[in-house]
Design a protein around this motif. Sequence first.
Motif, short mmCIF file in Angstrom:
data_model
loop_
_atom_site.label_atom_id
_atom_site.label_comp_id
_atom_site.label_asym_id
_atom_site.label_seq_id
_atom_site.Cartn_x
_atom_site.Cartn_y
_atom_site.Cartn_z
N SER A 131 0.83 -1.21 0.00
CA SER A 131 0.00 0.00 0.00
C SER A 131 0.86 1.26 0.00
N GLU A 132 0.42 2.24 -0.79
CA GLU A 132 1.07 3.55 -0.81
C GLU A 132 0.13 4.64 -0.32
N ALA A 133 -1.13 4.27 -0.11
CA ALA A 133 -2.12 5.18 0.46
C ALA A 133 -3.31 4.35 0.91
N PHE A 134 -4.12 4.95 1.80
CA PHE A 134 -5.34 4.30 2.25
C PHE A 134 -6.49 5.30 2.16
N GLY A 135 -7.67 4.81 1.85
CA GLY A 135 -8.85 5.66 1.79
C GLY A 135 -10.06 4.93 2.32
N ILE A 136 -11.08 5.69 2.72
CA ILE A 136 -12.34 5.11 3.21
C ILE A 136 -13.49 5.80 2.48
N THR A 137 -14.36 5.01 1.88
CA THR A 137 -15.53 5.55 1.21
C THR A 137 -16.79 4.96 1.84
N LEU A 138 -17.91 5.63 1.60
CA LEU A 138 -19.22 5.13 2.02
C LEU A 138 -19.88 4.48 0.82
N GLU A 139 -20.24 3.20 0.96
CA GLU A 139 -20.75 2.43 -0.16
C GLU A 139 -22.07 1.75 0.21
N PRO A 140 -22.83 1.29 -0.81
CA PRO A 140 -24.03 0.50 -0.52
C PRO A 140 -23.66 -0.77 0.23
N ALA A 141 -24.59 -1.29 1.03
CA ALA A 141 -24.33 -2.52 1.78
C ALA A 141 -23.82 -3.61 0.84
N GLY A 142 -22.77 -4.28 1.27
CA GLY A 142 -22.14 -5.28 0.42
C GLY A 142 -20.89 -4.78 -0.26
N GLY A 143 -20.70 -3.45 -0.32
CA GLY A 143 -19.50 -2.87 -0.89
C GLY A 143 -19.58 -2.67 -2.40
N SER A 144 -18.53 -2.05 -2.95
CA SER A 144 -18.46 -1.75 -4.38
C SER A 144 -17.15 -2.26 -4.95
N GLU A 145 -17.12 -2.46 -6.28
CA GLU A 145 -15.90 -2.93 -6.94
C GLU A 145 -14.87 -1.82 -7.04
N THR A 146 -15.34 -0.58 -7.19
CA THR A 146 -14.43 0.57 -7.25
C THR A 146 -14.94 1.64 -6.30
N PRO A 147 -14.05 2.53 -5.80
CA PRO A 147 -14.47 3.55 -4.83
C PRO A 147 -15.47 4.53 -5.44
N THR A 148 -16.48 4.90 -4.66
CA THR A 148 -17.40 5.97 -5.04
C THR A 148 -16.80 7.28 -4.58
N MET A 149 -16.23 8.05 -5.53
CA MET A 149 -15.42 9.20 -5.15
C MET A 149 -16.24 10.32 -4.50
N GLU A 150 -17.54 10.42 -4.85
CA GLU A 150 -18.37 11.43 -4.21
C GLU A 150 -18.52 11.17 -2.71
N GLN A 151 -18.27 9.91 -2.31
CA GLN A 151 -18.42 9.51 -0.92
C GLN A 151 -17.07 9.16 -0.28
N LEU A 152 -15.99 9.79 -0.77
CA LEU A 152 -14.68 9.60 -0.17
C LEU A 152 -14.59 10.41 1.11
N TYR A 153 -14.54 9.71 2.24
CA TYR A 153 -14.54 10.39 3.53
C TYR A 153 -13.12 10.76 3.98
N THR A 154 -12.19 9.82 3.91
CA THR A 154 -10.83 10.10 4.37
C THR A 154 -9.82 9.52 3.40
N LEU A 155 -8.62 10.12 3.38
CA LEU A 155 -7.55 9.69 2.49
C LEU A 155 -6.22 10.05 3.13
N GLY A 156 -5.23 9.15 3.05
CA GLY A 156 -3.91 9.43 3.59
C GLY A 156 -2.84 8.68 2.84
N VAL A 157 -1.71 9.34 2.57
CA VAL A 157 -0.59 8.75 1.85
C VAL A 157 0.42 8.19 2.84
N VAL A 158 0.94 7.02 2.56
CA VAL A 158 1.97 6.40 3.40
C VAL A 158 3.29 7.12 3.16
N GLU A 159 3.90 7.62 4.22
CA GLU A 159 5.18 8.33 4.09
C GLU A 159 6.27 7.35 3.75
#
Length: 267
Positions: free
Chosen positions: A238-266
Motif C-alpha cells: 500500500s502507498e495510500a489508504f482511503g475510506i468511502t461510504l458504499e451501498p451494503a455489500g460494498g463496491s468494486e471501485t471507490p465511489t469518489m463522491e463519498q470519499l470520507y478520508t484519504l492518507g498517503v503512506v510516508e
Amino acid sequence: MEEIKNYIESGILEMYVAGALSEKENREVYQMMLQHPEILQEVLEIESAVVKLTASVAPTDQITSFSTIRERLIDGGNNSKVISINKPKYNWVTYTGWAASIVLAGGLLWTLSLNKTLENDIKVAETQQELLETQIEKSKNSLTEAHTLISVLRDDNITQVPLAGQGNFASTYAKVYWDKTKQLIFLDAQGLPEPPEGKVYQVWSLTLAPLTPTSLGTIDSFTTDENKIFEIENANESEAFGITLEPAGGSETPTMEQLYTLGVVES
C-alpha cells in the motif's frame, strides 16, 4: 499552490490515467502524487470519471471492473466511439485514437480537494493518539486484545498513516496502524460518523503507479463496535489508504463522491 494548480490543469494527469506517458513521465507524476495529496486526489477523480463515463456509454455486462476498462482503453483501435463535449474541465491536449474520445469526454461532476495543512495533520495525529490510548484503557474486550492494541501503539516498527477528511467530509478523520510483518492494519475509525441505513464504510488500499484501488473489505460491525478499532488483513504494498461510504455489500471501485478520508503512506 499556483504551480500545483497549473500542473493539474496541464492535462498530464489525464494522460497518466490513460497510460499515454513515457516511463520517465510516469515516474514524475508518481513522485508528484507522493508529495502533493491534492494531485493524488485529482488522479482519483479522473480515474472515477473514466469508469463512470465508460459505464454510461457501453453495456454493463461488457465492462465490469476498472482493470477491464483500462485494457479496453489501451487496446483502443478504430472502433472506439468518439463522444463530443462542450465544456471540458481541463485544458486537454490532443491524444491519438481512443484517448481523444474517452479521456476528453464527460467532465467531472464533483470536485474534492485536500486542503489540510501540516499543522492540522499533526493535530489530527495527536487527537488519534489520545483517542486510541483512551479506548485501550476503557476496553471491555479480553486482556489479549488490550495487550495487542497496546503493543501496536508502542511498536516503533508499526507504520502510522493519518487519514484526513475530504471535501464535504473535511471534519472526519481516521488512522491506520500498519503491521507490515503480520500483514495487518488496525483501523481507528473513531472520527467517522455512523453510516446511514443501507450503507457501509469500505476501506481501500491504493498503489500510485499506476493508480490502483484494492478493497480491504467493508466495516459491517461499525455501528455495534464500541471502540471503533478494526483489525483488517492487508497483504498489499500500500502507498495510500482511503475510506468511502458504499451501498451494503460494498463496491468494486471507490465511489469518489463519498470519499470520507484519504492518507498517503510516508516513504
